[in-house]
Write a protein that holds these residues in place. Structure first.
Motif, PDB file in Angstrom:
ATOM      1  N   PRO A 104     -10.259  -3.046   4.605  1.00 46.93           N
ATOM      2  CA  PRO A 104      -9.446  -3.089   3.383  1.00 46.93           C
ATOM      3  C   PRO A 104      -9.073  -1.686   2.880  1.00 46.93           C
ATOM      4  O   PRO A 104      -7.937  -1.457   2.473  1.00 46.93           O
ATOM      5  CB  PRO A 104     -10.347  -3.810   2.377  1.00 46.93           C
ATOM      6  CG  PRO A 104     -11.255  -4.639   3.223  1.00 46.93           C
ATOM      7  CD  PRO A 104     -11.490  -3.821   4.467  1.00 46.93           C
ATOM      8  N   ALA A 105     -10.013  -0.766   2.928  1.00 43.11           N
ATOM      9  CA  ALA A 105      -9.727   0.596   2.469  1.00 43.11           C
ATOM     10  C   ALA A 105      -8.799   1.325   3.429  1.00 43.11           C
ATOM     11  O   ALA A 105      -7.927   2.079   3.006  1.00 43.11           O
ATOM     12  CB  ALA A 105     -11.028   1.376   2.300  1.00 43.11           C
ATOM     13  N   LEU A 106      -8.959   1.098   4.734  1.00 45.55           N
ATOM     14  CA  LEU A 106      -8.117   1.764   5.724  1.00 45.55           C
ATOM     15  C   LEU A 106      -6.675   1.257   5.685  1.00 45.55           C
ATOM     16  O   LEU A 106      -5.750   1.999   5.990  1.00 45.55           O
ATOM     17  CB  LEU A 106      -8.689   1.573   7.134  1.00 45.55           C
ATOM     18  CG  LEU A 106     -10.006   2.278   7.437  1.00 45.55           C
ATOM     19  CD1 LEU A 106     -10.544   1.826   8.783  1.00 45.55           C
ATOM     20  CD2 LEU A 106      -9.832   3.778   7.408  1.00 45.55           C
ATOM     21  N   CYS A 107      -6.496  -0.006   5.316  1.00 47.90           N
ATOM     22  CA  CYS A 107      -5.151  -0.602   5.300  1.00 47.90           C
ATOM     23  C   CYS A 107      -4.454  -0.437   3.964  1.00 47.90           C
ATOM     24  O   CYS A 107      -3.252  -0.705   3.858  1.00 47.90           O
ATOM     25  CB  CYS A 107      -5.242  -2.091   5.629  1.00 47.90           C
ATOM     26  SG  CYS A 107      -5.800  -2.409   7.305  1.00 47.90           S
ATOM     27  N   ASP A 108      -5.158   0.007   2.954  1.00 48.77           N
ATOM     28  CA  ASP A 108      -4.591   0.125   1.611  1.00 48.77           C
ATOM     29  C   ASP A 108      -3.525   1.213   1.562  1.00 48.77           C
ATOM     30  O   ASP A 108      -3.704   2.299   2.086  1.00 48.77           O
ATOM     31  CB  ASP A 108      -5.707   0.439   0.615  1.00 48.77           C
ATOM     32  CG  ASP A 108      -5.201   0.533  -0.797  1.00 48.77           C
ATOM     33  OD1 ASP A 108      -4.314  -0.259  -1.153  1.00 48.77           O
ATOM     34  OD2 ASP A 108      -5.695   1.394  -1.537  1.00 48.77           O
ATOM     35  N   ARG A 109      -2.413   0.903   0.941  1.00 45.93           N
ATOM     36  CA  ARG A 109      -1.332   1.881   0.766  1.00 45.93           C
ATOM     37  C   ARG A 109      -1.120   2.227  -0.704  1.00 45.93           C
ATOM     38  O   ARG A 109      -0.358   3.111  -1.022  1.00 45.93           O
ATOM     39  CB  ARG A 109      -0.030   1.338   1.335  1.00 45.93           C
ATOM     40  CG  ARG A 109      -0.092   1.219   2.827  1.00 45.93           C
ATOM     41  CD  ARG A 109       1.072   0.465   3.360  1.00 45.93           C
ATOM     42  NE  ARG A 109       0.744   0.123   4.736  1.00 45.93           N
ATOM     43  CZ  ARG A 109       1.610   0.086   5.694  1.00 45.93           C
ATOM     44  NH1 ARG A 109       2.866   0.344   5.455  1.00 45.93           N
ATOM     45  NH2 ARG A 109       1.250  -0.223   6.900  1.00 45.93           N
ATOM     46  N   SER A 110      -1.833   1.525  -1.561  1.00 41.17           N
ATOM     47  CA  SER A 110      -1.610   1.727  -2.993  1.00 41.17           C
ATOM     48  C   SER A 110      -2.534   2.764  -3.605  1.00 41.17           C
ATOM     49  O   SER A 110      -2.252   3.294  -4.669  1.00 41.17           O
ATOM     50  CB  SER A 110      -1.803   0.401  -3.726  1.00 41.17           C
ATOM     51  OG  SER A 110      -3.164  -0.002  -3.629  1.00 41.17           O
TER      52      SER A 110
END
Length: 197
Positions: free
Chosen positions: A140-146
């Motif tokens: 989740p943290a690696l894929c977050d763009r926000s």
């Protein structure tokens, strides 16, 4: 051996965040010697300082080997990276190192030995990146763009000069750099080992 010592490294300051016993091994470790058997609880160690030192030294070869050893041998090191919010701080220098190693001037002098050293370093950097991104708790943290999850968010990679990577997630940059290094190893260095493994 060193794996036993790596397992015993423990940081009290992040106990609440990292669950040490998730693998069922417990707190105590038997250490044998010729004269006696002693029970060693834990070796107290400051992981925040270690991670800060690693981020300053990465992507150097020795720091990369230490990172690989910690990722491979310490049962909670990836969790520690997540708890301390250091995933981006550790991955970005590794990714920049992969990018730099795959941007080698083909006409440069240095011969086979330099190529072999560069290639082995590229392999270890790639493995370190893949060891971090394979942990499902970090996805989740690696894929977050926000930027909402653990402060990782979109990464700015000014060193990636071929394309403008606006709002790229850390995982996007990991995929790009590992693929770029793999293609460089196969086509420019003519070594298929990285892709085969």
């Amino acid at each position: 051996g060193f794996r036993r010592v790596f397992y015993l490294l423990h940081d009290d300051s992040i106990d609440d965040c990292v669950n040490d016993d998730s693998d069922g091994r417990g707190d105590l470790e038997m250490v044998s010697s010729r004269r006696c058997e002693a029970i060693v609880d834990r070796i107290h160690f400051n992981f925040r300082d270690l991670i800060a030192g690693l981020t300053r030294a990465l992507p150097g070869e020795m720091a990369t080997l230490l990172l690989y050893s910690l990722l491979q041998s310490h049962p909670t090191f990836v969790d520690t990276l997540a708890c301390t919010g250091a995933v981006k701080a550790v991955l970005c220098p590794c990714l920049q190192g992969l990018y730099s190693l795959s941007k080698v001037d083909r006409a440069s002098k240095g011969g086979r030995q330099t190529s072999r050293v560069r290639l082995s370093h590229m392999y270890v950097l790639s493995i370190c990146v893949l060891l971090v991104v394979q942990d499902s708790s970090l996805l989740p943290a690696l894929c977050d763009r926000s930027g909402d999850l653990d402060g990782v968010g979109a990464v700015q990679v000014s060193w990636y000069t071929e394309r403008s990577l606006l709002k790229a997630s850390l995982l996007d940059v990991c995929i790009l750099c590992v693929l770029r290094a793999s293609l460089h190893a196969v086509f420019h260095l003519q070594d298929g080992y990285l892709l085969a493994n």
